[in-house]
Motif scaffolding. Structure first.
Motif, PDB file in Angstrom:
ATOM      1  N   GLY B 213      39.642  58.817   6.402  1.00 26.45           N
ATOM      2  CA  GLY B 213      40.835  58.950   7.224  1.00 26.45           C
ATOM      3  C   GLY B 213      41.233  57.627   7.871  1.00 26.45           C
ATOM      4  O   GLY B 213      42.403  57.236   7.854  1.00 26.45           O
ATOM      5  N   CYS B 214      40.235  56.942   8.427  1.00 26.74           N
ATOM      6  CA  CYS B 214      40.504  55.645   9.074  1.00 26.74           C
ATOM      7  C   CYS B 214      41.058  54.639   8.073  1.00 26.74           C
ATOM      8  O   CYS B 214      42.022  53.922   8.367  1.00 26.74           O
ATOM      9  CB  CYS B 214      39.229  55.082   9.702  1.00 26.74           C
ATOM     10  SG  CYS B 214      38.751  55.897  11.228  1.00 26.74           S
ATOM     11  N   LEU B 215      40.433  54.582   6.880  1.00 27.94           N
ATOM     12  CA  LEU B 215      40.880  53.613   5.885  1.00 27.94           C
ATOM     13  C   LEU B 215      42.292  53.940   5.415  1.00 27.94           C
ATOM     14  O   LEU B 215      43.122  53.053   5.212  1.00 27.94           O
ATOM     15  CB  LEU B 215      39.917  53.584   4.685  1.00 27.94           C
ATOM     16  CG  LEU B 215      38.516  53.030   4.960  1.00 27.94           C
ATOM     17  CD1 LEU B 215      37.660  53.063   3.706  1.00 27.94           C
ATOM     18  CD2 LEU B 215      38.580  51.622   5.519  1.00 27.94           C
ATOM     19  N   PHE B 216      42.575  55.240   5.280  1.00 28.54           N
ATOM     20  CA  PHE B 216      43.912  55.676   4.860  1.00 28.54           C
ATOM     21  C   PHE B 216      44.950  55.277   5.905  1.00 28.54           C
ATOM     22  O   PHE B 216      45.978  54.679   5.599  1.00 28.54           O
ATOM     23  CB  PHE B 216      43.912  57.199   4.643  1.00 28.54           C
ATOM     24  CG  PHE B 216      45.254  57.753   4.276  1.00 28.54           C
ATOM     25  CD1 PHE B 216      45.758  57.574   2.986  1.00 28.54           C
ATOM     26  CD2 PHE B 216      46.014  58.449   5.197  1.00 28.54           C
ATOM     27  CE1 PHE B 216      47.001  58.082   2.644  1.00 28.54           C
ATOM     28  CE2 PHE B 216      47.260  58.957   4.867  1.00 28.54           C
ATOM     29  CZ  PHE B 216      47.759  58.769   3.586  1.00 28.54           C
ATOM     30  N   GLY B 222      49.203  49.674   8.361  1.00 29.49           N
ATOM     31  CA  GLY B 222      48.968  48.235   8.356  1.00 29.49           C
ATOM     32  C   GLY B 222      48.112  47.798   9.527  1.00 29.49           C
ATOM     33  O   GLY B 222      48.246  46.697  10.044  1.00 29.49           O
ATOM     34  N   ALA B 223      47.203  48.683   9.957  1.00 27.15           N
ATOM     35  CA  ALA B 223      46.373  48.392  11.126  1.00 27.15           C
ATOM     36  C   ALA B 223      45.000  47.894  10.681  1.00 27.15           C
ATOM     37  O   ALA B 223      44.089  48.682  10.459  1.00 27.15           O
ATOM     38  CB  ALA B 223      46.231  49.640  12.006  1.00 27.15           C
ATOM     39  N   GLY B 224      44.872  46.576  10.541  1.00 27.73           N
ATOM     40  CA  GLY B 224      43.609  45.992  10.078  1.00 27.73           C
ATOM     41  C   GLY B 224      42.445  46.280  11.016  1.00 27.73           C
ATOM     42  O   GLY B 224      41.317  46.456  10.579  1.00 27.73           O
ATOM     43  N   TRP B 225      42.754  46.348  12.324  1.00 26.96           N
ATOM     44  CA  TRP B 225      41.671  46.571  13.303  1.00 26.96           C
ATOM     45  C   TRP B 225      40.959  47.899  13.061  1.00 26.96           C
ATOM     46  O   TRP B 225      39.771  48.033  13.317  1.00 26.96           O
ATOM     47  CB  TRP B 225      42.224  46.523  14.730  1.00 26.96           C
ATOM     48  CG  TRP B 225      43.221  47.629  15.018  1.00 26.96           C
ATOM     49  CD1 TRP B 225      44.562  47.576  14.817  1.00 26.96           C
ATOM     50  CD2 TRP B 225      42.935  48.939  15.506  1.00 26.96           C
ATOM     51  NE1 TRP B 225      45.137  48.775  15.159  1.00 26.96           N
ATOM     52  CE2 TRP B 225      44.165  49.628  15.595  1.00 26.96           C
ATOM     53  CE3 TRP B 225      41.761  49.600  15.892  1.00 26.96           C
ATOM     54  CZ2 TRP B 225      44.242  50.946  16.034  1.00 26.96           C
ATOM     55  CZ3 TRP B 225      41.845  50.923  16.330  1.00 26.96           C
ATOM     56  CH2 TRP B 225      43.080  51.573  16.399  1.00 26.96           C
ATOM     57  N   LEU B 226      41.699  48.873  12.531  1.00 20.47           N
ATOM     58  CA  LEU B 226      41.122  50.198  12.317  1.00 20.47           C
ATOM     59  C   LEU B 226      39.998  50.141  11.276  1.00 20.47           C
ATOM     60  O   LEU B 226      39.009  50.875  11.353  1.00 20.47           O
ATOM     61  CB  LEU B 226      42.221  51.172  11.870  1.00 20.47           C
ATOM     62  CG  LEU B 226      41.909  52.662  11.968  1.00 20.47           C
ATOM     63  CD1 LEU B 226      41.427  53.050  13.350  1.00 20.47           C
ATOM     64  CD2 LEU B 226      43.135  53.490  11.597  1.00 20.47           C
ATOM     65  N   LYS B 227      40.142  49.238  10.302  1.00 23.60           N
ATOM     66  CA  LYS B 227      39.097  49.054   9.292  1.00 23.60           C
ATOM     67  C   LYS B 227      37.802  48.599   9.936  1.00 23.60           C
ATOM     68  O   LYS B 227      36.718  49.011   9.548  1.00 23.60           O
ATOM     69  CB  LYS B 227      39.534  47.999   8.269  1.00 23.60           C
ATOM     70  CG  LYS B 227      40.324  48.540   7.111  1.00 23.60           C
ATOM     71  CD  LYS B 227      40.449  47.428   6.075  1.00 23.60           C
ATOM     72  CE  LYS B 227      41.447  47.779   5.000  1.00 23.60           C
ATOM     73  NZ  LYS B 227      41.782  46.599   4.200  1.00 23.60           N
ATOM     74  N   GLU B 228      37.925  47.679  10.922  1.00 25.37           N
ATOM     75  CA  GLU B 228      36.738  47.171  11.602  1.00 25.37           C
ATOM     76  C   GLU B 228      36.042  48.255  12.413  1.00 25.37           C
ATOM     77  O   GLU B 228      34.826  48.308  12.487  1.00 25.37           O
ATOM     78  CB  GLU B 228      37.123  46.035  12.560  1.00 25.37           C
ATOM     79  CG  GLU B 228      37.418  44.739  11.859  1.00 25.37           C
ATOM     80  CD  GLU B 228      38.403  43.908  12.640  1.00 25.37           C
ATOM     81  OE1 GLU B 228      38.557  44.135  13.862  1.00 25.37           O
ATOM     82  OE2 GLU B 228      39.033  43.026  12.034  1.00 25.37           O
TER      83      GLU B 228
END
Lengths: 253, 248
Positions: B213-216, B222-228
């Motif tokens: 879900g987070c990666l999606f 376009g939220a790169g911080w969410l990947k971290e």
């Protein structure tokens, strides 16, 4: 990313290269020794009935799973980091998700092109900045705050966290790796092999349980290699084409 | 005083992990690794300042680079902090600081620890996760991390002398083998959790779904911080669900 030009160290940078390779090596060696003293003390003097055989068996099982990355990762990151930053990066960790972005941001801040002397210095300074922030936040939030937190959290909560931490980590990590790799065929091979080993092989031969991960790794590599899509050409210097597609550094996970 | 109490408390069969994990010498060594990196940073900053003029870089630009690196790493560092806190119960503070926070990563280190525990016929974090198992897991993680550093120490000078054509020898192998090894290892580790209990299975599933879900969302928004932050969020959510399921 950037291409390491072997001759990038001009006369002016010679002093920098000499200092960083000398002290980079000394500090990394010191870090290596310090990181081993703690566990060695517990194993040999902790009175925990641990034999050399126990340690060897555990080490070999881990080596069979991750040994490939010991060699592959330095090879992958060298062209991007350059020699000075190598000694920083492999001690600080979080290379691809923190150190590389920090270096790139710094280079663009001062308009330094990667691979130039200016670019190198900007990257090293950025990694120093990142290291400072990382060390301070770890000491403060994990060392002080975390230790306090764990002392006030009820024991039963800690027991539950301990009991289920492995599935809580592995589910997310597997999804993250699959998403990062974006390689359907090896993913399917890996999952099929894992199911086969876990639910067919180990129940049949229970003695193999301790080597299950290593078996999974070896079988997936073999299948992925012989079953690879031969229409795809792989380029040399994977690190050069942006995200380093197909390489699998541990820091990405 | 405390070192004495460690000797007394240390029993191979005791499950009081934190009693040995927090022993003073282990703390001193962990803080020592921090000190070494601080010293390294100081030496590097000094060397860069000295080389600045030759490289056409002003002292101001060097400071700006340092600051840019520091600011860029605030988010990722805090994301690592969250994961590290979740693992404190398993390994204690000093081991988490060095293994998860610095040299290794949450994924490889918990995997190594889990594999090491299995060689002793025990389960990481389970009822049979004794002080003895912890010490062996800690040792195995540290040795594996040590090999990473050793490889860096040996390979960097060789690569610097132009040996980096080494990696160009077989590009297909360089691309396929690490990828397959990583997929193979973590597929196996994830699948091995599933049959342990129904709560394990649920925890595994929740963790995977939260990460997906987070990666999606990260891609959509376009939220790169969410990947971290995804790993930290997934672990905490999965543990919360595990707690409810366990006590239910």
């Amino acid at each position: 990313m950037t291409t390491q030009i072997p001759t990038r160290a001009g006369a002016g940078m010679a002093g920098f290269e000499a200092t960083t390779s000398r002290w980079g090596r000394i500090t990394m060696l010191a870090g290596l020794v310090l990181s081993l003293i703690g566990p060695c003390y517990l194993v040999f003097f902790g009175g925990l009935d641990i034999t050399a055989g126990h340690v060897w068996l555990a080490f070999l099982a881990v080596a069979a799973t991750f040994g490939i990355f010991w060699i592959m990762e330095p090879l992958t990151y060298f062209p991007i980091l350059g020699s000075a930053a190598m000694y920083q990066a492999f001690m600080i960790g979080n290379i691809s998700n923190k150190l590389l972005p920090a270096a790139i941001v710094a280079q663009s801040t001062v308009n330094a092109r990667p691979g130039t002397k200016r670019g190198d210095l900007a990257a090293v300074m950025a990694i120093c900045g990142a290291a400072t922030v990382h060390l301070v936040s770890l000491l403060l939030f994990v060392g002080v705050l975390g230790t306090w937190l764990i002392s006030i959290i009820p024991m039963e909560l800690i027991d539950v966290a301990r009991l289920y931490i492995l599935p809580a980590v592995m589910g997310a990590v597997l999804v993250q790796i699959i998403a990062t790799m974006k390689q359907l065929r090896p993913t399917l091979f890996a999952i099929a092999i894992a199911l086969l080993v876990q639910f067919v092989l180990v129940p049949l031969v229970p003695q193999l349980a301790m080597g299950a991960t290593a078996i999974g790794v070896a079988a997936t590599i073999a299948l992925a290699w012989f079953g690879r899509d031969r229409t795809v050409t792989h380029h040399a210097h994977l690190a050069d084409d942006g995200e380093g597609e197909g390489t699998a550094p541990k820091e990405e996970i | 005083m405390q070192s004495l109490s460690v000797q007394v408390l240390a029993e191979a069969g005791s499950t009081d992990i934190l009693a040995v994990a927090n022993s003073p010498l282990v703390w001193v060594c962990a803080l020592g690794v921090f000190a070494v990196i601080f010293v390294q940073t100081l030496i590097y900053v000094k060397a860069a300042r000295k080389a600045g003029p030759d490289a056409g870089m002003s002292s101001q630009e060097l400071t700006r680079s340092y600051r840019a690196g520091a600011i860029a790493s605030v988010g990722p560092s805090l994301a690592v902090v969250l994961v590290a806190i979740a693992l404190l119960a398993l390994f204690g503070t000093p081991a988490v600081l060095v293994r998860i926070g610095l040299i290794g990563s949450a994924a490889t280190e918990t995997a190594s620890a889990g594999i090491a525990a299995t060689t002793m016929g025990a389960t990481l974090g389970g009822p049979d996760y004794t002080q003895q198992i912890f010490a062996i897991a800690f040792m195995a993680m540290s040795l594996s991390g040590g090999m990473w550093m050793l490889a860096t120490l040996i390979l960097t000078p060789i690569l610097k002398r132009g040996g980096h054509r080494l990696s160009a020898m077989n590009p297909a192998a360089m691309a396929i083998i690490p990828c397959a090894a990583l997929l193979g290892a973590f597929s196996m580790l994830a699948v091995a959790e599933a049959p342990k209990s129904s709560v394990h299975l649920v925890t595994l599933g929740v963790s995977a779904v939260v990460m997906a879900g987070c990666l999606f969302l990260a891609k959509k928004l376009g939220a790169g911080w969410l990947k971290e932050w995804a790993l930290g969020f997934a672990i905490i959510t999965a543990l919360a669900v595990a707690f409810v399921a366990h006590t239910a």
